[in-house]
Design an enzyme around this catalytic site. Structure first.
Site, short mmCIF file in Angstrom:
data_model
loop_
_atom_site.label_atom_id
_atom_site.label_comp_id
_atom_site.label_asym_id
_atom_site.label_seq_id
_atom_site.Cartn_x
_atom_site.Cartn_y
_atom_site.Cartn_z
CB SER A 108 -65.98 -30.99 5.19
OG SER A 108 -64.83 -31.61 5.75
CG MET B 107 -60.46 -28.70 14.27
SD MET B 107 -61.37 -30.04 13.50
CE MET B 107 -60.86 -29.80 11.82
CG ASP C 188 -62.36 -30.27 8.59
OD1 ASP C 188 -62.64 -29.31 9.32
OD2 ASP C 188 -63.20 -30.93 7.97
CG MET D 7 -58.10 -32.61 12.12
SD MET D 7 -58.97 -34.19 12.12
CE MET D 7 -60.58 -33.65 11.54
CG HIS E 251 -64.95 -26.83 6.27
ND1 HIS E 251 -65.17 -25.71 7.05
CD2 HIS E 251 -64.56 -27.81 7.12
CE1 HIS E 251 -64.93 -26.00 8.32
NE2 HIS E 251 -64.55 -27.27 8.39
CG MET F 255 -66.76 -27.38 16.42
SD MET F 255 -66.49 -27.65 14.65
CE MET F 255 -66.54 -29.46 14.52
N GLY G 171 -62.58 -33.80 15.16
CA GLY G 171 -61.55 -34.84 15.06
C GLY G 171 -61.83 -35.85 13.96
CG PHE G 172 -62.51 -38.96 14.19
CD1 PHE G 172 -61.51 -39.70 13.56
CD2 PHE G 172 -62.35 -38.63 15.52
CE1 PHE G 172 -60.38 -40.11 14.27
CE2 PHE G 172 -61.23 -39.03 16.25
CZ PHE G 172 -60.25 -39.78 15.61
CG ASP H 143 -67.44 -28.56 10.82
OD1 ASP H 143 -67.74 -29.63 10.27
OD2 ASP H 143 -66.26 -28.15 10.92
N GLY H 144 -70.44 -30.68 11.38
CA GLY H 144 -70.47 -32.00 11.99
C GLY H 144 -71.84 -32.63 11.93
N GLY H 145 -71.94 -33.74 11.20
CA GLY H 145 -73.20 -34.50 11.15
C GLY H 145 -74.31 -33.80 10.40
N GLY I 23 -68.10 -37.99 9.74
CA GLY I 23 -69.05 -39.10 9.84
C GLY I 23 -69.69 -39.30 11.21
CG HIS J 200 -62.39 -26.15 11.33
ND1 HIS J 200 -63.29 -27.18 11.52
CD2 HIS J 200 -62.14 -25.64 12.57
CE1 HIS J 200 -63.58 -27.28 12.81
NE2 HIS J 200 -62.89 -26.36 13.46
C1 DX5 Z 1 -64.89 -32.55 12.23
C2 DX5 Z 1 -64.58 -31.59 11.09
C3 DX5 Z 1 -65.67 -31.53 10.09
C4 DX5 Z 1 -65.97 -32.80 9.40
C5 DX5 Z 1 -67.45 -32.83 9.12
O1 DX5 Z 1 -63.80 -32.64 13.05
O2 DX5 Z 1 -64.37 -30.29 11.59
O3 DX5 Z 1 -65.49 -30.48 9.15
O4 DX5 Z 1 -65.27 -32.98 8.20
O5 DX5 Z 1 -67.70 -34.04 8.61
P1 DX5 Z 1 -69.14 -34.70 8.52
O6 DX5 Z 1 -69.96 -33.82 7.62
O7 DX5 Z 1 -68.82 -36.01 7.91
O8 DX5 Z 1 -69.70 -34.78 9.91
ZN ZN Z 2 -64.39 -28.54 10.07
#
Ligand code: DX5
Ligand code: ZN
Length: 224
Positions: free
Chosen positions: A7, A67, A34, A36, A32, A136, A141-142, A174-176, A144, A65
């Site tokens: 991402s 959002m 993102d 937003m 990927h 998800m 949204g963020f 996706d996420g963490g 990390g 993606h």
């Molecule tokens: C979150 C995004 C993710 C994000 C994942 O809103 O959809 O794609 O970039 O980031 P990490 O891998 O840092 O959790």
């Molecule tokens: Zn994403």
């Protein structure tokens, strides 16, 4: 086979071309992106112009993606800039089917994402029509954020639905996701892993982070 999808939200944007080239050289097959809008999620990120710049630099499969509150307004722009897969969120669409059909009409892949508080069963009616279902594992949204502990159980349920409705559909998380949480997602049934921070902010560097994640293919068999 597990696929890693870096991402770029976590990349150093002053070095985006070089960082994507490093990921590509390390053997990833997709990226990927993102998007937003500050409405569906409390953050802004990037628009079609970024995809335009990237497309000139890489042949990687690019997933977008979305959002955003009004995905129908933006899909054409991302498709014209070279998206290979467009993912829309279930939460903003009463019925995503017309938009999915519109995306597929362009000969590219379509996907639907769900937030952590949406029941995975909401995806059932879309599965026969889509190439990828995105579960998800953080609230979008963020980058990390920490992988939500309820995720493996949700992934398992979604994998069962995919097996019943469209076994060819990819199950993306996706996420963490990092080398520690990825095995939990993969054993629950995920086969595409979005990784931002875990690749672009990895202390050992981008290539080493990717190699560590790719090793999962040897250590784990998917859908186990
Ligand atoms: C979150 C995004 C993710 C994000 C994942 O809103 O959809 O794609 O970039 O980031 P990490 O891998 O840092 O959790
Ligand atoms: Zn994403």
């Amino acid at each position: 086979m597990i696929h890693i999808s870096p991402s770029i939200l976590a990349a150093d944007f002053s070095q985006l071309g070089a960082q994507v080239a490093e990921a590509e050289a390390a053997g990833v097959q997709r990226l990927h992106v993102d998007v937003m809008d500050g409405h569906f999620v409390p953050n802004l990120s990037m628009g079609p112009v970024v995809l335009d710049g990237l497309r000139a630099h890489t042949k990687l499969f690019i997933e977008v993606h979305l959002m955003v509150q009004q995905p129908a307004k933006f899909t054409a722009a991302f498709i014209s800039k070279g998206a290979d897969l467009v993912i829309v969120h279930h939460e903003v669409l009463e019925d995503a089917r017309p938009l999915l059909a519109e995306i597929k009409k362009h000969g590219i892949q379509a996907g639907v994402a769900i937030n952590p508080n949406t029941p995975v069963e909401a995806l059932a009616r879309y599965l026969p029509l889509i190439d990828l279902a995105l579960c998800m594992t953080v609230f979008p949204g963020f980058g990390g954020q920490a992988f939500l502990p309820e995720s493996p159980e949700r992934i398992t349920r979604l994998r069962q639905l995919i097996a019943a409705h469209n076994p060819k559909c990819d199950l993306e998380v996706d996420g963490g996701i990092d080398a520690k949480t990825a095995p939990r997602a993969v054993s629950a049934g995920a086969n595409v892993l979005v990784v931002g921070t875990g690749i672009f902010r990895h202390l050992a560097g981008i290539a080493a982070a990717i190699r560590e994640l790719q090793a999962l293919n040897g250590d784990l068999s998917p859908h186990g």
